[in-house]
Design an enzyme around this catalytic site. Sequence first.
Site, PDB file in Angstrom:
ATOM      1  N   GLU A  63      29.195 -95.699 100.776  1.00 29.75           N
ATOM      2  CA  GLU A  63      30.449 -95.969 100.070  1.00 29.75           C
ATOM      3  C   GLU A  63      31.716 -95.700 100.868  1.00 29.75           C
ATOM      4  O   GLU A  63      32.767 -95.422 100.281  1.00 29.75           O
ATOM      5  CB  GLU A  63      30.473 -95.112  98.795  1.00 29.75           C
ATOM      6  N   ASN A  64      31.700 -95.780 102.212  1.00 25.94           N
ATOM      7  CA  ASN A  64      32.902 -95.537 103.017  1.00 25.94           C
ATOM      8  C   ASN A  64      34.135 -96.194 102.374  1.00 25.94           C
ATOM      9  O   ASN A  64      34.081 -97.332 101.945  1.00 25.94           O
ATOM     10  CB  ASN A  64      32.735 -96.130 104.411  1.00 25.94           C
ATOM     11  N   HIS A  88      26.879 -99.354  92.451  1.00 27.48           N
ATOM     12  CA  HIS A  88      26.840 -97.927  92.808  1.00 27.48           C
ATOM     13  C   HIS A  88      27.915 -97.589  93.854  1.00 27.48           C
ATOM     14  O   HIS A  88      28.700 -96.652  93.664  1.00 27.48           O
ATOM     15  CB  HIS A  88      25.440 -97.580  93.322  1.00 27.48           C
ATOM     16  N   GLU A  89      27.932 -98.346  94.933  1.00 27.77           N
ATOM     17  CA  GLU A  89      28.887 -98.028  96.005  1.00 27.77           C
ATOM     18  C   GLU A  89      30.316 -98.267  95.532  1.00 27.77           C
ATOM     19  O   GLU A  89      31.225 -97.501  95.864  1.00 27.77           O
ATOM     20  CB  GLU A  89      28.601 -98.846  97.275  1.00 27.77           C
ATOM     21  N   GLU A 140      26.541 -88.101  93.199  1.00 28.72           N
ATOM     22  CA  GLU A 140      25.390 -89.008  93.145  1.00 28.72           C
ATOM     23  C   GLU A 140      24.787 -89.135  91.744  1.00 28.72           C
ATOM     24  O   GLU A 140      24.529 -90.242  91.270  1.00 28.72           O
ATOM     25  CB  GLU A 140      24.324 -88.597  94.162  1.00 28.72           C
TER      26      GLU A 140
HETATM   27  N1  PHE Z   1      25.969 -91.933  99.734  1.00 27.98           N
HETATM   28  C1  PHE Z   1      25.068 -93.045  99.797  1.00 27.98           C
HETATM   29  C2  PHE Z   1      24.875 -93.522  98.383  1.00 27.98           C
HETATM   30  O1  PHE Z   1      24.251 -92.932  97.579  1.00 27.98           O
HETATM   31  C3  PHE Z   1      23.726 -92.722 100.327  1.00 27.98           C
HETATM   32  C4  PHE Z   1      23.651 -92.365 101.752  1.00 27.98           C
HETATM   33  C5  PHE Z   1      23.500 -91.042 102.125  1.00 27.98           C
HETATM   34  C6  PHE Z   1      23.703 -93.335 102.706  1.00 27.98           C
HETATM   35  C7  PHE Z   1      23.402 -90.691 103.445  1.00 27.98           C
HETATM   36  C8  PHE Z   1      23.576 -93.010 104.013  1.00 27.98           C
HETATM   37  C9  PHE Z   1      23.422 -91.677 104.402  1.00 27.98           C
HETATM   38  O2  PHE Z   1      25.426 -94.479  97.993  1.00 27.98           O
HETATM   39 ZN    ZN Z   2      25.592 -92.740  95.983  1.00 26.87          ZN
END
Ligand code: PHE
Ligand code: ZN
Length: 871
Positions: A264-265, A297-298, A320
């Site tokens: 989700e950057n 989700h993202e 999460e």
């Molecule tokens: N944060 C991401 C997600 O749940 C998952 C993720 C964690 C991706 C670590 C890459 C590395 O959407």
């Molecule tokens: Zn997530």
Amino acid sequence: MSMEKVYLSEYEKSPYEVKTIDLEFDLDSTKTMVKSKMIISRTGEENQALFLNGDSLELVSIKLDGRELHQSEYELNEQGLSLHQLPAEFSLEIENIINPEANTALDGLYKSGGIFCSQNEPEGFRRITYFIDRPDVMAVYSTKIIADKKAYPILLSNGNLFETGDLKDGKHYAIWKDPHPKPSYLYALVAGDLGCVNDSFTTMNNNEIALNIYCDKGNEDQCSHAMTSLKNSMKWDEERFGREYDLEIYNIVAVDSFNMGAMENKGLNVFNSHYVLADADTATDSNFMGIESVIGHEYFHNWTGNRITCRDWFQLTLKEGLTVFRDQEFSSDMNTRSVQRISDVKALQERQFVEDASPTSHPIKPEAYIQINNFYTATIYEKGAEVIRMIHTLIGEEGFRAGMDLYFKSFDGQAVRTEDFIWAMQEASGFDLEHFTLWYCQSGTPEVNVTSVFDKKSKSLCVTIKQTFSSPTQVNQKPYFFPFKIGLINGSGHECRLQLENAEGQTLVDKGVLLISKEEESFTFTGIKDAPIMSLNRNFSAPVKVHTAYSLSEYAFLMAHDKDEFNRFEASQTIASMVLHKLIDAVEKNEAMSLSDIYSEAFSKVLLDMNMDMSLKADSLSLPSVSMLMQEREVLDVEAIYIARNFLKRELIREWGADIQAQYASLNTEKEYTLQSAEIGRRKLKNTLLSYMGALKDESPVLLQYKKSNNMTDRLAALSILANSRGKGKTEALNHFYKRYKDNTLVMNKYLAVIASSELKETPSNVRDLLEDEVFDIKVPNLVRSLIGAFARNALHFHAIDGSGYAFIADKVLELDKLNPQIASGLSGVYKDYGRLNDTAKALMKVQLERIVNTSNLSKNVYEIISKILA
Ligand code: PHE
Ligand code: ZN
């Protein structure tokens, strides 16, 4: 390598904060120059050192307030860089070199398939430059990317595009500025020669947002479902939670090499191409659903994760669990709610329940870790979402929305804890959640035993609910507080009115929801004429295992009459498991097996019900998976489970074959492929029926479906059945499939998984051959999961009695550990049934576990998992 544990109880605030960071990258495959200029200020004591994390970096120079530091003015080690005696506020300029091409861990900045791409959650940013790499240090970022214009025409980072231009030597640059302060794990950079699909979205306040999905050139026409899902997500978050997007641009990049599903950057999501690319010819219905849910989700993380982030990684479920809850709700609103609920609960029961019963069991808010990467688990995500859902059930949709509003209002721009979320929910709803918070710190799946006594004279039913709680990794647990939704059904299949004796408003929050808080408590329902049947934990109101003394007939009754759709499904699985466990016992004792009449009849009632939703019907006709059945066995005899399950399938097709075939034929109409729920349901039912037909001698209907289908859902369903058959259709179909899709890596993932999941005895040697095949590449996580991962989850072969499955996977864990520790540790989780094996199998597995754990230079990732299993 330090195998030291990090503890939640040892959290301390950072003594310094980074206000701004301006980055400049001169991209090169093996020698990328990174320049960073940070404005840092001290928030702690005057004499505290500044520690900047750094991992696998080559330091070139450091300047403090413009003056270059001599080596004696800082300390450099494997972990990073320390500076002492610093002013209250200063600038720090650092230059370092990184090697993206050598980065096979896919953590930090890496190069894969000609594309530069980054992954920084949770601790990847320290592999890009020196930084206080923890989520509670939030800075404003700008990025200048310099690269060869021809090879990398697309240059992306977080935020809004500020400036672009040409440079000498065929290079060009782009400057990105992200106005929102963010933790380093949300930082992203992408550069490459990518194709792009554009669209736009107008927000509730009339801001026009540019939407771009980038992918390998030639795949642009496979992005439309992802784009639609993105627009739907944006709209949904406005309508359901009042949340609007907050940058001018939303970029998504699809890459083939990615450790997880997606990331989700801020303003620049990076996705595993598995969760972006789809068309009818190459993707299944469940792939399409997966795309919708991961895109959602993202996107939803923009508020739950990015605007409000985690104070430390022990709080991971804060973003999460909540975001999974939000994406589940989104999918429910876009599709059929009960169907979605069944699929979410199934996923929880199959993955999280297993984890919670294993040596790696942990609370949704863990207390300690060696490697945080190991905690992106079904527990943190899926159980975390169930915990949020219980809050939703307890305080209702309105209370929940008010709680979310307060949460956003109170903590926007901050890095917070799960306690802060609970505070907002409690404050906004007035509902006391203190006892409830045990769900955050206790591990293990609670079990709930329900008994009832009916008294004809007083027309009352006394229901006694007893909870038991324990965990493989915790002691001294306390009883949980949870909502337990129930219904009472009378003999003619109607709902009884729920009337509690001494009903004090608090015992029932809402119709049918009992609030359970004690180890054992009783509820007396009055005004009931005849002994009813209880429908328990409706809609899976709490993530627990429920036990009753009900017989097959009583479950058959629930399967036919329960008005709660989830519980009708659950009854179908309970009755099938009861039958299957008897069969497994028979196999183990070398006794004859026979088909239960009660089950057979209950099965046929569903089969012949032409008014039922087809998707629910398909779910109800499906047998519990091998992994579900394995959970209930004290000592594992994997082969017996397969024998029993295959026997039951054969008996059902023998008994109901004519009806199954006729119904299959009526559903197997040639239609244009659409994603309407009714069509998805039709295909699911049809393919469930076909899987029973796979147990017949004649494989021609399966082969015919393989050949005639106009979509991947039907084609792959047929192919998976054929991959387990001994007929010659198998070779024909598999060869055809391989030839047709050889150049499409996403489809090759399916091919590899189908072969690796086959029960046939040649599977292990097929898997070995495929490791050498040109479509396989051990550096690509998706391919590893499809071939090696699917084989490891193929219990029949993994648990081969000669131990060859254990040894093979150990070889692969060790090979992968050198390349990509995160993928290696994911794979090593398959040994977690160790404790439940019989002595011979246990001894065989032990040899492999010890071989792994005694390997020198083992990663923290694998060490943490294997040492827990051995302990
Ligand atoms: N944060 C991401 C997600 O749940 C998952 C993720 C964690 C991706 C670590 C890459 C590395 O959407
Ligand atoms: Zn997530």
